[in-house]
Design an enzyme around this catalytic site. Sequence first.
Site, mmCIF file in Angstrom:
data_model
loop_
_atom_site.group_PDB
_atom_site.id
_atom_site.type_symbol
_atom_site.label_atom_id
_atom_site.label_comp_id
_atom_site.label_asym_id
_atom_site.label_seq_id
_atom_site.Cartn_x
_atom_site.Cartn_y
_atom_site.Cartn_z
ATOM 1 N N CYS A 219 0.802 -1.210 0.000
ATOM 2 C CA CYS A 219 0.000 0.000 0.000
ATOM 3 C C CYS A 219 0.835 1.260 0.000
ATOM 4 C CB CYS A 219 -0.915 -0.005 1.216
ATOM 5 S SG CYS A 219 -0.038 -0.319 2.731
HETATM 6 C C1 LIG Z 1 0.612 -4.822 3.051
HETATM 7 S S1 LIG Z 1 1.734 -6.128 3.218
HETATM 8 C C2 LIG Z 1 0.641 -7.504 3.438
HETATM 9 C C3 LIG Z 1 0.703 -8.046 4.824
HETATM 10 C C4 LIG Z 1 -0.006 -9.331 5.104
HETATM 11 N N1 LIG Z 1 -1.408 -9.287 4.745
HETATM 12 C C5 LIG Z 1 0.158 -9.666 6.581
HETATM 13 O O1 LIG Z 1 -0.837 -9.935 7.259
HETATM 14 O O2 LIG Z 1 1.264 -9.623 7.082
HETATM 15 C C6 LIG Z 1 2.299 -6.390 1.568
HETATM 16 C C7 LIG Z 1 3.322 -7.514 1.420
HETATM 17 O O3 LIG Z 1 3.614 -7.674 0.013
HETATM 18 C C8 LIG Z 1 4.979 -8.020 -0.096
HETATM 19 N N2 LIG Z 1 5.413 -7.729 -1.475
HETATM 20 C C9 LIG Z 1 5.779 -6.538 -2.003
HETATM 21 N N3 LIG Z 1 6.097 -6.671 -3.307
HETATM 22 C C10 LIG Z 1 5.931 -7.976 -3.619
HETATM 23 C C11 LIG Z 1 6.112 -8.736 -4.802
HETATM 24 N N4 LIG Z 1 6.538 -8.160 -5.936
HETATM 25 N N5 LIG Z 1 5.845 -10.065 -4.777
HETATM 26 C C12 LIG Z 1 5.421 -10.653 -3.622
HETATM 27 N N6 LIG Z 1 5.243 -9.984 -2.456
HETATM 28 C C13 LIG Z 1 5.493 -8.662 -2.452
HETATM 29 C C14 LIG Z 1 5.665 -7.182 0.967
HETATM 30 O O4 LIG Z 1 6.924 -7.730 1.314
HETATM 31 C C15 LIG Z 1 4.637 -7.236 2.106
HETATM 32 O O5 LIG Z 1 4.913 -8.281 3.004
#
Ligand SMILES: C[S@@+](CC[C@H](N)C(=O)[O-])C[C@H]1O[C@@H](n2cnc3c(N)ncnc32)[C@H](O)[C@@H]1O
Length: 350
Positions: free
Chosen positions: A88
């Site tokens: 986000c």
């Molecule tokens: C808003 S957090 C989601 C958190 C999750 N719902 C939790 O309860 O912990 C977004 C997550 O997406 C991951 N992320 C960012 N870019 C990504 C990518 N290209 N592929 C996979 N994961 C990714 C980040 O590392 C982060 O952990």
Amino acid sequence: MKEVIKYFDCFAGIGGFHCGAQKINSDNYTFEHVAYCEVETNAQKVYEVACNAKNIQKINDVRDIATKKNPGGIKVKDFDMLFAGFPCQSFSNVGYRKGFDDPRGQLFFYILDMLDYYKPKYFVLENVQKIHTIKGGNLLGEMKQALKEIGDGYILHTWDLMASDYGLPQKRNRIFFCGIRKDLAEELDIEEPEKVDLSKAKYPTTWHLLEKGNVDSKHYIPAGSRKTILTKPSNWQGDVNIDNSIARPLTATMSKWHRANQDNYFSISYIKGMNPYERPEVDIESEPIRRITPLEGFRLQGFPDKYADIASQLKISYSAQYKLIGNALPVDLAYAVIKHFLDSYLEYNK
Ligand SMILES: C[S@@+](CC[C@H](N)C(=O)[O-])C[C@H]1O[C@@H](n2cnc3c(N)ncnc32)[C@H](O)[C@@H]1O
């Protein structure tokens, strides 16, 4: 016979969606965890142990997943439900509200590509509420339209929910997008999930979850930073109150000693006191005041205490733990949304 719902936990973090789904006990359906996707190493390590995911398909980067646009990519195991708390940063204040123009905002398009290619029966997506204000609300409108039209089409419900209305003493707002494939149901007129009485929750206030014994001295505000953190510059609006019975939203950068109006600090008088609902008189010159510990952070997001043990066994630094905690989806919100959405549709379609 219960419907077995196989789920793919995308942008899994430390498993807010996973923990929420696993808490649900329904006569109509049950869950099977088939895959997860997460790019960050610390999150992967915690997730693998805490969510028992050693034998689950793991994909590092969402951009490597097979879709129509990426036919040579990694095929995700057969799944019925997609969970995705997509990053986000690009939608929140700190990301300058660039929305879709920011590469991180583009990750939303990978969700659309997956829905188009795998056509799961259900999805639940989550994001920050700031999304409402980007491009004067147009971005949200465009996202909803895209989610309704993608693949074979989805019935879509969106809800804005606050963690403190669903059993956690934290003012954390999130927007949820819940979809069911159009061919599976008639559209229902469903309200948001029923609120929970916080006074009956496991932790009705922050006081109930604060560690009462000694904690690492690193958690106390360093002497040289106390003044900046705890006093309000004359030109500032807003409160710098500490000892909040309902926490401010946890941030991923809480190790940086933000000012008190942006974070959560607690005095010894409050922690050791007997009244969770009242701020004690505190001498802010001299009284020890501290930030929350990782264990308290996990609790404030609804995760079980084993998370703190796992993170420390994995030797994850405090700042990295705060980042995982601050990025997480509150488990109790995930539970309420998934349960309410599936109960409504699966009961109705029986
Ligand atoms: C808003 S957090 C989601 C958190 C999750 N719902 C939790 O309860 O912990 C977004 C997550 O997406 C991951 N992320 C960012 N870019 C990504 C990518 N290209 N592929 C996979 N994961 C990714 C980040 O590392 C982060 O952990």
